[in-house]
Design a protein around this motif. Structure first.
Motif, PDB file in Angstrom:
ATOM      1  N   GLY A 107      16.996   6.731  39.008  1.00  0.00           N
ATOM      2  CA  GLY A 107      19.105   6.635  39.208  1.00  0.00           C
ATOM      3  C   GLY A 107      19.857   7.196  39.880  1.00  0.00           C
ATOM      4  O   GLY A 107      20.648   5.996  40.339  1.00  0.00           O
ATOM      5  N   ILE A 108      19.013   7.647  40.506  1.00  0.00           N
ATOM      6  CA  ILE A 108      20.325   8.921  41.222  1.00  0.00           C
ATOM      7  C   ILE A 108      20.227   7.526  42.440  1.00  0.00           C
ATOM      8  O   ILE A 108      21.542   7.257  42.997  1.00  0.00           O
ATOM      9  CB  ILE A 108      19.699   9.541  42.291  1.00  0.00           C
ATOM     10  N   LYS A 109      19.123   6.711  43.211  1.00  0.00           N
ATOM     11  CA  LYS A 109      19.646   5.900  44.368  1.00  0.00           C
ATOM     12  C   LYS A 109      20.472   4.579  44.195  1.00  0.00           C
ATOM     13  O   LYS A 109      20.857   4.401  44.459  1.00  0.00           O
ATOM     14  CB  LYS A 109      17.976   5.438  44.407  1.00  0.00           C
ATOM     15  N   THR A 110      20.664   4.621  42.089  1.00  0.00           N
ATOM     16  CA  THR A 110      22.058   3.066  42.144  1.00  0.00           C
ATOM     17  C   THR A 110      22.946   3.662  42.149  1.00  0.00           C
ATOM     18  O   THR A 110      24.080   3.203  41.957  1.00  0.00           O
ATOM     19  CB  THR A 110      21.208   2.881  40.935  1.00  0.00           C
ATOM     20  N   ILE A 111      23.225   5.061  42.393  1.00  0.00           N
ATOM     21  CA  ILE A 111      24.710   5.182  42.744  1.00  0.00           C
ATOM     22  C   ILE A 111      25.333   4.126  43.381  1.00  0.00           C
ATOM     23  O   ILE A 111      26.863   4.746  42.564  1.00  0.00           O
ATOM     24  CB  ILE A 111      25.032   6.735  43.382  1.00  0.00           C
ATOM     25  N   PRO A 112      25.299   3.982  44.693  1.00  0.00           N
ATOM     26  CA  PRO A 112      26.144   3.683  45.465  1.00  0.00           C
ATOM     27  C   PRO A 112      26.882   2.034  44.735  1.00  0.00           C
ATOM     28  O   PRO A 112      27.416   1.315  44.744  1.00  0.00           O
ATOM     29  CB  PRO A 112      26.202   2.885  46.841  1.00  0.00           C
ATOM     30  N   ASP A 113      25.812   1.464  44.186  1.00  0.00           N
ATOM     31  CA  ASP A 113      26.535   0.594  43.395  1.00  0.00           C
ATOM     32  C   ASP A 113      27.159   0.203  42.432  1.00  0.00           C
ATOM     33  O   ASP A 113      27.830  -0.434  41.807  1.00  0.00           O
ATOM     34  CB  ASP A 113      24.477  -0.375  43.349  1.00  0.00           C
ATOM     35  N   LEU A 114      26.552   1.649  41.712  1.00  0.00           N
ATOM     36  CA  LEU A 114      27.264   1.776  40.093  1.00  0.00           C
ATOM     37  C   LEU A 114      28.737   1.902  40.211  1.00  0.00           C
ATOM     38  O   LEU A 114      29.373   1.336  39.851  1.00  0.00           O
ATOM     39  CB  LEU A 114      26.368   2.738  39.066  1.00  0.00           C
ATOM     40  N   ARG A 115      28.689   2.458  41.834  1.00  0.00           N
ATOM     41  CA  ARG A 115      30.852   3.132  41.971  1.00  0.00           C
ATOM     42  C   ARG A 115      31.140   1.461  42.314  1.00  0.00           C
ATOM     43  O   ARG A 115      32.523   1.377  41.982  1.00  0.00           O
ATOM     44  CB  ARG A 115      30.268   3.537  43.339  1.00  0.00           C
ATOM     45  N   ARG A 116      30.551   0.892  42.881  1.00  0.00           N
ATOM     46  CA  ARG A 116      31.108  -0.430  43.601  1.00  0.00           C
ATOM     47  C   ARG A 116      31.030  -1.994  41.989  1.00  0.00           C
ATOM     48  O   ARG A 116      32.615  -2.112  42.254  1.00  0.00           O
ATOM     49  CB  ARG A 116      30.380  -1.144  44.137  1.00  0.00           C
ATOM     50  N   ILE A 117      30.228  -1.881  41.106  1.00  0.00           N
ATOM     51  CA  ILE A 117      30.527  -1.815  39.902  1.00  0.00           C
ATOM     52  C   ILE A 117      31.826  -1.274  39.149  1.00  0.00           C
ATOM     53  O   ILE A 117      32.662  -2.122  38.831  1.00  0.00           O
ATOM     54  CB  ILE A 117      29.235  -1.714  39.271  1.00  0.00           C
ATOM     55  N   MET A 118      32.014   0.172  38.557  1.00  0.00           N
ATOM     56  CA  MET A 118      32.726  -0.031  38.302  1.00  0.00           C
ATOM     57  C   MET A 118      34.424   0.510  38.932  1.00  0.00           C
ATOM     58  O   MET A 118      34.727   0.059  38.212  1.00  0.00           O
ATOM     59  CB  MET A 118      32.456   2.250  38.013  1.00  0.00           C
ATOM     60  N   LYS A 119      34.678   0.382  39.824  1.00  0.00           N
ATOM     61  CA  LYS A 119      35.115  -0.141  41.104  1.00  0.00           C
ATOM     62  C   LYS A 119      36.164  -0.604  40.516  1.00  0.00           C
ATOM     63  O   LYS A 119      37.165  -1.616  40.038  1.00  0.00           O
ATOM     64  CB  LYS A 119      35.378   0.085  42.065  1.00  0.00           C
ATOM     65  N   ARG A 120      35.079  -2.124  40.911  1.00  0.00           N
ATOM     66  CA  ARG A 120      35.377  -3.744  40.083  1.00  0.00           C
ATOM     67  C   ARG A 120      35.953  -3.839  38.738  1.00  0.00           C
ATOM     68  O   ARG A 120      37.076  -4.375  38.352  1.00  0.00           O
ATOM     69  CB  ARG A 120      35.035  -4.282  40.619  1.00  0.00           C
ATOM     70  N   GLU A 121      35.153  -3.190  37.834  1.00  0.00           N
ATOM     71  CA  GLU A 121      35.044  -3.532  36.181  1.00  0.00           C
ATOM     72  C   GLU A 121      36.418  -2.787  35.619  1.00  0.00           C
ATOM     73  O   GLU A 121      37.028  -2.622  34.888  1.00  0.00           O
ATOM     74  CB  GLU A 121      34.087  -3.772  35.777  1.00  0.00           C
ATOM     75  N   LEU A 122      36.600  -1.757  36.058  1.00  0.00           N
ATOM     76  CA  LEU A 122      37.681  -0.956  35.583  1.00  0.00           C
ATOM     77  C   LEU A 122      39.023  -0.295  36.509  1.00  0.00           C
ATOM     78  O   LEU A 122      38.767   0.073  37.422  1.00  0.00           O
ATOM     79  CB  LEU A 122      37.469   1.180  35.443  1.00  0.00           C
ATOM     80  N   THR A 123      40.157  -0.566  35.899  1.00  0.00           N
ATOM     81  CA  THR A 123      40.819  -0.624  36.706  1.00  0.00           C
ATOM     82  C   THR A 123      42.017   1.136  36.997  1.00  0.00           C
ATOM     83  O   THR A 123      42.043   1.172  37.508  1.00  0.00           O
ATOM     84  CB  THR A 123      42.175  -1.867  36.416  1.00  0.00           C
ATOM     85  N   SER A 124      41.792   1.641  35.870  1.00  0.00           N
ATOM     86  CA  SER A 124      41.854   3.102  35.380  1.00  0.00           C
ATOM     87  C   SER A 124      41.503   3.893  34.298  1.00  0.00           C
ATOM     88  O   SER A 124      42.358   2.679  33.034  1.00  0.00           O
ATOM     89  CB  SER A 124      43.941   2.873  35.789  1.00  0.00           C
ATOM     90  N   ILE A 125      40.823   4.503  34.244  1.00  0.00           N
ATOM     91  CA  ILE A 125      40.604   5.368  33.139  1.00  0.00           C
ATOM     92  C   ILE A 125      41.334   6.267  32.924  1.00  0.00           C
ATOM     93  O   ILE A 125      42.409   6.921  31.642  1.00  0.00           O
ATOM     94  CB  ILE A 125      38.991   6.041  33.073  1.00  0.00           C
ATOM     95  N   SER A 126      42.171   6.855  34.087  1.00  0.00           N
ATOM     96  CA  SER A 126      42.628   7.959  33.762  1.00  0.00           C
ATOM     97  C   SER A 126      43.401   8.278  35.550  1.00  0.00           C
ATOM     98  O   SER A 126      42.713   7.775  36.242  1.00  0.00           O
ATOM     99  CB  SER A 126      42.309   9.479  33.444  1.00  0.00           C
ATOM    100  N   VAL A 127      44.592   8.660  35.853  1.00  0.00           N
ATOM    101  CA  VAL A 127      44.952   8.450  37.257  1.00  0.00           C
ATOM    102  C   VAL A 127      44.414   9.408  37.672  1.00  0.00           C
ATOM    103  O   VAL A 127      44.767   8.685  39.118  1.00  0.00           O
ATOM    104  CB  VAL A 127      46.658   8.975  36.618  1.00  0.00           C
ATOM    105  N   ASN A 128      43.704   9.980  37.509  1.00  0.00           N
ATOM    106  CA  ASN A 128      43.043  10.843  38.741  1.00  0.00           C
ATOM    107  C   ASN A 128      41.623  10.530  39.178  1.00  0.00           C
ATOM    108  O   ASN A 128      41.512  11.333  39.476  1.00  0.00           O
ATOM    109  CB  ASN A 128      43.597  12.548  38.920  1.00  0.00           C
ATOM    110  N   SER A 129      41.088  10.019  38.268  1.00  0.00           N
ATOM    111  CA  SER A 129      40.196   9.196  38.497  1.00  0.00           C
ATOM    112  C   SER A 129      39.272   9.457  39.491  1.00  0.00           C
ATOM    113  O   SER A 129      40.229   8.236  40.535  1.00  0.00           O
ATOM    114  CB  SER A 129      39.375   8.637  37.515  1.00  0.00           C
ATOM    115  N   THR A 130      38.010   9.743  40.183  1.00  0.00           N
ATOM    116  CA  THR A 130      37.789   8.806  41.367  1.00  0.00           C
ATOM    117  C   THR A 130      37.388   6.859  41.370  1.00  0.00           C
ATOM    118  O   THR A 130      37.109   6.830  42.569  1.00  0.00           O
ATOM    119  CB  THR A 130      36.529   9.308  42.285  1.00  0.00           C
ATOM    120  N   ILE A 131      37.454   6.628  40.326  1.00  0.00           N
ATOM    121  CA  ILE A 131      37.543   5.530  40.116  1.00  0.00           C
ATOM    122  C   ILE A 131      38.502   4.389  40.298  1.00  0.00           C
ATOM    123  O   ILE A 131      39.721   4.487  39.325  1.00  0.00           O
ATOM    124  CB  ILE A 131      37.316   4.815  39.004  1.00  0.00           C
ATOM    125  N   SER A 132      39.100   4.267  41.285  1.00  0.00           N
ATOM    126  CA  SER A 132      39.919   3.172  41.609  1.00  0.00           C
ATOM    127  C   SER A 132      39.514   1.837  41.544  1.00  0.00           C
ATOM    128  O   SER A 132      39.377   1.044  41.228  1.00  0.00           O
ATOM    129  CB  SER A 132      40.360   3.561  42.323  1.00  0.00           C
TER     130      SER A 132
END
Length: 88
Positions: A63-88
């Motif tokens: 699961g840890i090895k998939t973090i980079p892929d998950l980050r890319r997916i989340m950046k694409r799918e989520l516009t903003s959960i919160s203003v200060n989130s690391t997901i942009s």
């Protein structure tokens, strides 16, 4: 056909979880707490079906090895959960 059915079932479960979880995500703190709870639940479920802790650890490492892929997916799918989130 069984694999396709399993994948469809997994997508349905994922969608249900996201719909529920999104109602609790108002801040970065909420994201951290919710993530911790979900990780704990996942590991707990694995311990129910896998008798050896090493097997649970192997799954966690994978699961840890998939973090980079998950980050890319989340950046694409989520516009903003919160203003200060690391997901942009």
């Amino acid at each position: 056909m069984e694999i396709e059915d399993d994948l469809q079932r997994a997508r349905e479960i994922e969608q249900l979880l996201w719909q529920t979880i999104e109602t609790y995500l108002d801040s970065d703190r909420d994201i951290v707490m919710t993530s911790a709870v979900l990780i704990r639940i996942a590991l707990s479920l694995y311990t129910v079906i896998l008798p050896d802790d090493k097997d649970v650890e192997k799954i966690a490492i994978q699961g840890i090895k998939t973090i980079p892929d998950l980050r890319r997916i989340m950046k694409r799918e989520l516009t903003s959960i919160s203003v200060n989130s690391t997901i942009s």
